[in-house]
Design a protein around this motif. Structure first.
Motif, PDB file in Angstrom:
ATOM      1  N   VAL A  14       0.836  -1.202   0.000  1.00  0.00           N
ATOM      2  CA  VAL A  14       0.000   0.000   0.000  1.00  0.00           C
ATOM      3  C   VAL A  14       0.870   1.251   0.000  1.00  0.00           C
ATOM      4  CG1 VAL A  14      -1.893   1.201   1.152  1.00  0.00           C
ATOM      5  CG2 VAL A  14      -1.825  -1.293   1.197  1.00  0.00           C
ATOM      6  N   CYS A  15       1.921   1.251   0.826  1.00  0.00           N
ATOM      7  CA  CYS A  15       2.813   2.418   0.879  1.00  0.00           C
ATOM      8  C   CYS A  15       3.516   2.640  -0.453  1.00  0.00           C
ATOM      9  CB  CYS A  15       3.854   2.243   1.988  1.00  0.00           C
ATOM     10  SG  CYS A  15       3.187   2.390   3.643  1.00  0.00           S
ATOM     11  N   GLY A  16       4.024   1.566  -1.034  1.00  0.00           N
ATOM     12  CA  GLY A  16       4.720   1.672  -2.318  1.00  0.00           C
ATOM     13  C   GLY A  16       3.820   2.139  -3.439  1.00  0.00           C
ATOM     14  N   LYS A  17       2.553   1.703  -3.406  1.00  0.00           N
ATOM     15  CA  LYS A  17       1.605   2.148  -4.440  1.00  0.00           C
ATOM     16  C   LYS A  17       1.294   3.634  -4.279  1.00  0.00           C
ATOM     17  CE  LYS A  17      -2.678   1.217  -6.811  1.00  0.00           C
ATOM     18  NZ  LYS A  17      -3.866   0.383  -6.951  1.00  0.00           N
ATOM     19  N   ALA A  18       1.092   4.095  -3.037  1.00  0.00           N
ATOM     20  CA  ALA A  18       0.843   5.519  -2.803  1.00  0.00           C
ATOM     21  C   ALA A  18       2.033   6.353  -3.253  1.00  0.00           C
ATOM     22  CB  ALA A  18       0.539   5.767  -1.328  1.00  0.00           C
ATOM     23  N   ALA A  19       3.231   5.860  -2.975  1.00  0.00           N
ATOM     24  CA  ALA A  19       4.444   6.579  -3.376  1.00  0.00           C
ATOM     25  C   ALA A  19       4.574   6.637  -4.891  1.00  0.00           C
ATOM     26  CB  ALA A  19       5.671   5.908  -2.759  1.00  0.00           C
ATOM     27  N   GLN A  49      -1.042   9.112  -5.128  1.00  0.00           N
ATOM     28  CA  GLN A  49      -2.450   9.137  -4.750  1.00  0.00           C
ATOM     29  C   GLN A  49      -2.654   8.498  -3.370  1.00  0.00           C
ATOM     30  OE1 GLN A  49      -4.908  10.532  -6.819  1.00  0.00           O
ATOM     31  NE2 GLN A  49      -3.117  11.172  -7.975  1.00  0.00           N
ATOM     32  N   ILE A  50      -3.580   9.058  -2.605  1.00  0.00           N
ATOM     33  CA  ILE A  50      -3.952   8.476  -1.319  1.00  0.00           C
ATOM     34  C   ILE A  50      -4.536   7.087  -1.565  1.00  0.00           C
ATOM     35  CG2 ILE A  50      -5.538   8.640   0.652  1.00  0.00           C
ATOM     36  CD1 ILE A  50      -5.344  11.698   0.380  1.00  0.00           C
ATOM     37  N   GLN A  51      -4.122   6.145  -0.747  1.00  0.00           N
ATOM     38  CA  GLN A  51      -4.636   4.783  -0.818  1.00  0.00           C
ATOM     39  C   GLN A  51      -5.443   4.489   0.439  1.00  0.00           C
ATOM     40  OE1 GLN A  51      -3.930   2.706  -3.629  1.00  0.00           O
ATOM     41  NE2 GLN A  51      -3.216   4.711  -4.319  1.00  0.00           N
ATOM     42  N   ILE A  52      -6.704   4.128   0.277  1.00  0.00           N
ATOM     43  CA  ILE A  52      -7.558   3.706   1.382  1.00  0.00           C
ATOM     44  C   ILE A  52      -7.887   2.238   1.131  1.00  0.00           C
ATOM     45  CG2 ILE A  52      -9.757   3.994   2.589  1.00  0.00           C
ATOM     46  CD1 ILE A  52      -9.797   6.899   1.556  1.00  0.00           C
ATOM     47  N   VAL A  53      -7.487   1.380   2.063  1.00  0.00           N
ATOM     48  CA  VAL A  53      -7.682  -0.054   1.889  1.00  0.00           C
ATOM     49  C   VAL A  53      -8.512  -0.590   3.059  1.00  0.00           C
ATOM     50  CG1 VAL A  53      -6.542  -2.281   1.564  1.00  0.00           C
ATOM     51  CG2 VAL A  53      -5.487  -0.198   0.666  1.00  0.00           C
ATOM     52  N   PRO A  54      -9.792  -0.892   2.816  1.00  0.00           N
ATOM     53  CA  PRO A  54     -10.671  -1.372   3.882  1.00  0.00           C
ATOM     54  C   PRO A  54     -10.283  -2.750   4.427  1.00  0.00           C
ATOM     55  CG  PRO A  54     -11.944  -0.721   1.952  1.00  0.00           C
ATOM     56  CD  PRO A  54     -10.510  -0.676   1.566  1.00  0.00           C
ATOM     57  N   PRO A 114       0.577  10.263   0.392  1.00  0.00           N
ATOM     58  CA  PRO A 114       1.874  10.756  -0.088  1.00  0.00           C
ATOM     59  C   PRO A 114       2.126  12.183   0.412  1.00  0.00           C
ATOM     60  CG  PRO A 114       0.499   9.993  -1.903  1.00  0.00           C
ATOM     61  CD  PRO A 114      -0.362  10.052  -0.686  1.00  0.00           C
ATOM     62  N   ILE A 115       3.373  12.464   0.737  1.00  0.00           N
ATOM     63  CA  ILE A 115       3.779  13.808   1.151  1.00  0.00           C
ATOM     64  C   ILE A 115       4.710  14.341   0.066  1.00  0.00           C
ATOM     65  CG2 ILE A 115       4.948  15.188   2.896  1.00  0.00           C
ATOM     66  CD1 ILE A 115       4.125  13.037   4.928  1.00  0.00           C
ATOM     67  N   ILE A 116       4.222  15.344  -0.625  1.00  0.00           N
ATOM     68  CA  ILE A 116       4.930  15.872  -1.790  1.00  0.00           C
ATOM     69  C   ILE A 116       5.278  17.336  -1.558  1.00  0.00           C
ATOM     70  CG2 ILE A 116       4.706  16.347  -4.272  1.00  0.00           C
ATOM     71  CD1 ILE A 116       2.794  13.857  -4.309  1.00  0.00           C
ATOM     72  N   HIS A 117       6.517  17.685  -1.895  1.00  0.00           N
ATOM     73  CA  HIS A 117       6.979  19.077  -1.788  1.00  0.00           C
ATOM     74  C   HIS A 117       7.697  19.427  -3.092  1.00  0.00           C
ATOM     75  CE1 HIS A 117       8.332  22.749   0.097  1.00  0.00           C
ATOM     76  NE2 HIS A 117       9.561  22.474  -0.278  1.00  0.00           N
ATOM     77  N   ASN A 118       7.287  20.520  -3.717  1.00  0.00           N
ATOM     78  CA  ASN A 118       7.863  20.944  -5.005  1.00  0.00           C
ATOM     79  C   ASN A 118       7.853  19.797  -6.021  1.00  0.00           C
ATOM     80  OD1 ASN A 118       8.337  23.553  -4.090  1.00  0.00           O
ATOM     81  ND2 ASN A 118      10.390  23.049  -3.367  1.00  0.00           N
ATOM     82  N   LYS A 119       6.734  19.093  -6.097  1.00  0.00           N
ATOM     83  CA  LYS A 119       6.518  18.003  -7.050  1.00  0.00           C
ATOM     84  C   LYS A 119       7.442  16.807  -6.818  1.00  0.00           C
ATOM     85  CE  LYS A 119       4.645  21.037 -10.564  1.00  0.00           C
ATOM     86  NZ  LYS A 119       4.681  21.476 -11.939  1.00  0.00           N
ATOM     87  N   LYS A 120       8.051  16.725  -5.630  1.00  0.00           N
ATOM     88  CA  LYS A 120       8.945  15.618  -5.302  1.00  0.00           C
ATOM     89  C   LYS A 120       8.394  14.889  -4.080  1.00  0.00           C
ATOM     90  CE  LYS A 120      13.605  14.460  -4.001  1.00  0.00           C
ATOM     91  NZ  LYS A 120      14.710  14.879  -3.178  1.00  0.00           N
ATOM     92  N   LEU A 121       8.375  13.559  -4.155  1.00  0.00           N
ATOM     93  CA  LEU A 121       7.917  12.749  -3.039  1.00  0.00           C
ATOM     94  C   LEU A 121       8.935  12.807  -1.901  1.00  0.00           C
ATOM     95  CD1 LEU A 121       5.810  10.598  -2.007  1.00  0.00           C
ATOM     96  CD2 LEU A 121       7.462   8.898  -2.822  1.00  0.00           C
ATOM     97  N   LEU A 122       8.492  13.310  -0.738  1.00  0.00           N
ATOM     98  CA  LEU A 122       9.350  13.327   0.446  1.00  0.00           C
ATOM     99  C   LEU A 122       9.185  12.053   1.256  1.00  0.00           C
ATOM    100  CD1 LEU A 122       8.800  16.916   1.935  1.00  0.00           C
ATOM    101  CD2 LEU A 122      10.729  16.090   0.591  1.00  0.00           C
ATOM    102  N   ALA A 123       7.914  11.617   1.380  1.00  0.00           N
ATOM    103  CA  ALA A 123       7.599  10.491   2.260  1.00  0.00           C
ATOM    104  C   ALA A 123       6.150  10.090   2.029  1.00  0.00           C
ATOM    105  CB  ALA A 123       7.790  10.921   3.719  1.00  0.00           C
ATOM    106  N   VAL A 124       5.729   9.073   2.768  1.00  0.00           N
ATOM    107  CA  VAL A 124       4.315   8.749   2.865  1.00  0.00           C
ATOM    108  C   VAL A 124       3.959   8.671   4.344  1.00  0.00           C
ATOM    109  CG1 VAL A 124       4.188   7.543   0.653  1.00  0.00           C
ATOM    110  CG2 VAL A 124       4.632   6.225   2.740  1.00  0.00           C
ATOM    111  N   LEU A 125       2.743   9.069   4.648  1.00  0.00           N
ATOM    112  CA  LEU A 125       2.172   8.943   5.986  1.00  0.00           C
ATOM    113  C   LEU A 125       1.303   7.697   5.963  1.00  0.00           C
ATOM    114  CD1 LEU A 125       1.365   9.872   8.834  1.00  0.00           C
ATOM    115  CD2 LEU A 125      -0.277  11.438   7.759  1.00  0.00           C
ATOM    116  N   ASP A 126       1.592   6.754   6.857  1.00  0.00           N
ATOM    117  CA  ASP A 126       0.940   5.450   6.865  1.00  0.00           C
ATOM    118  C   ASP A 126       0.227   5.236   8.194  1.00  0.00           C
ATOM    119  OD1 ASP A 126       0.305   2.752   6.373  1.00  0.00           O
ATOM    120  OD2 ASP A 126       2.304   2.039   6.918  1.00  0.00           O
ATOM    121  N   LEU A 127      -1.062   4.917   8.137  1.00  0.00           N
ATOM    122  CA  LEU A 127      -1.832   4.572   9.334  1.00  0.00           C
ATOM    123  C   LEU A 127      -2.478   3.214   9.128  1.00  0.00           C
ATOM    124  CD1 LEU A 127      -1.676   7.780   9.511  1.00  0.00           C
ATOM    125  CD2 LEU A 127      -3.671   7.574  10.950  1.00  0.00           C
ATOM    126  N   ASP A 128      -2.361   2.373  10.147  1.00  0.00           N
ATOM    127  CA  ASP A 128      -2.943   1.036  10.130  1.00  0.00           C
ATOM    128  C   ASP A 128      -3.964   0.912  11.245  1.00  0.00           C
ATOM    129  OD1 ASP A 128      -1.022   0.462   8.205  1.00  0.00           O
ATOM    130  OD2 ASP A 128       0.194  -0.787   9.533  1.00  0.00           O
TER     131      ASP A 128
END
Length: 149
Positions: A75-80, A84-89, A111-125
């Motif tokens: 899920v994290c890799g796909k969002a990165a 796009q935000i990934q919501i997985v029920p 995804p956390i994007i700054h100046n069109k560059k991926l910085l990180a992803v925020l992941d909640l389980d």
């Protein structure tokens, strides 16, 4: 307290925590703790930082986590990869899900994007099925935007 009211409070707290602090790791650390302790039914809240075409475990709260994730995997890799935000029920139905914690049943990744560059992803389980929805996505995106500044 209803979900939206709780998120409005968390968003305000996040703004206060991040005000004047420019260290990304320090900011991620405080946001992880804020979300983990401030959201019901969340078993993990943390970040994966984008480095050299993979995601590296960053500050988090919860059980031990995978340390390296390839872009496009889980899920994290796909969002990165998609930005796009990934919501997985139900993570057990997500093709390619990486089971870092066998108790996890649902997940959201922003995804956390700054100046069109991926910085990180925020992941909640969550150990609950279908824990995350569009309200979570909306407010977690606002919090991610604060982290990216």
């Amino acid at each position: 307290m209803n979900k939206e009211k709780n998120y409005k409070l968390l968003l305000k707290q996040a703004g206060s925590l991040l005000q004047g602090e420019h260290d990304l790791i320090a900011n991620m650390s405080n946001i992880s703790a804020l979300l983990f302790n401030g959201l019901p039914e969340v078993s993990y809240a943390g970040f994966y930082r984008s480095q050299e075409q993979e995601l590296i475990l960053g500050p988090f709260q919860g059980p031990v986590a995978c340390m390296h994730i390839q872009l496009g995997r889980g899920v994290c890799g796909k969002a990165a990869e998609t930005g796009q935000i990934q919501i997985v029920p139900n993570v057990h139905e997500f093709s390619g899900h990486i089971a870092c914690d066998a108790n996890t049943n649902s997940e959201i990744v922003v995804p956390i994007i700054h100046n069109k560059k991926l910085l990180a992803v925020l992941d909640l389980d969550s150990n609950s099925f279908a824990r995350f929805d569009q309200i979570d996505a909306e407010y977690l995106q606002k919090i991610a935007d604060l982290v990216s500044k």
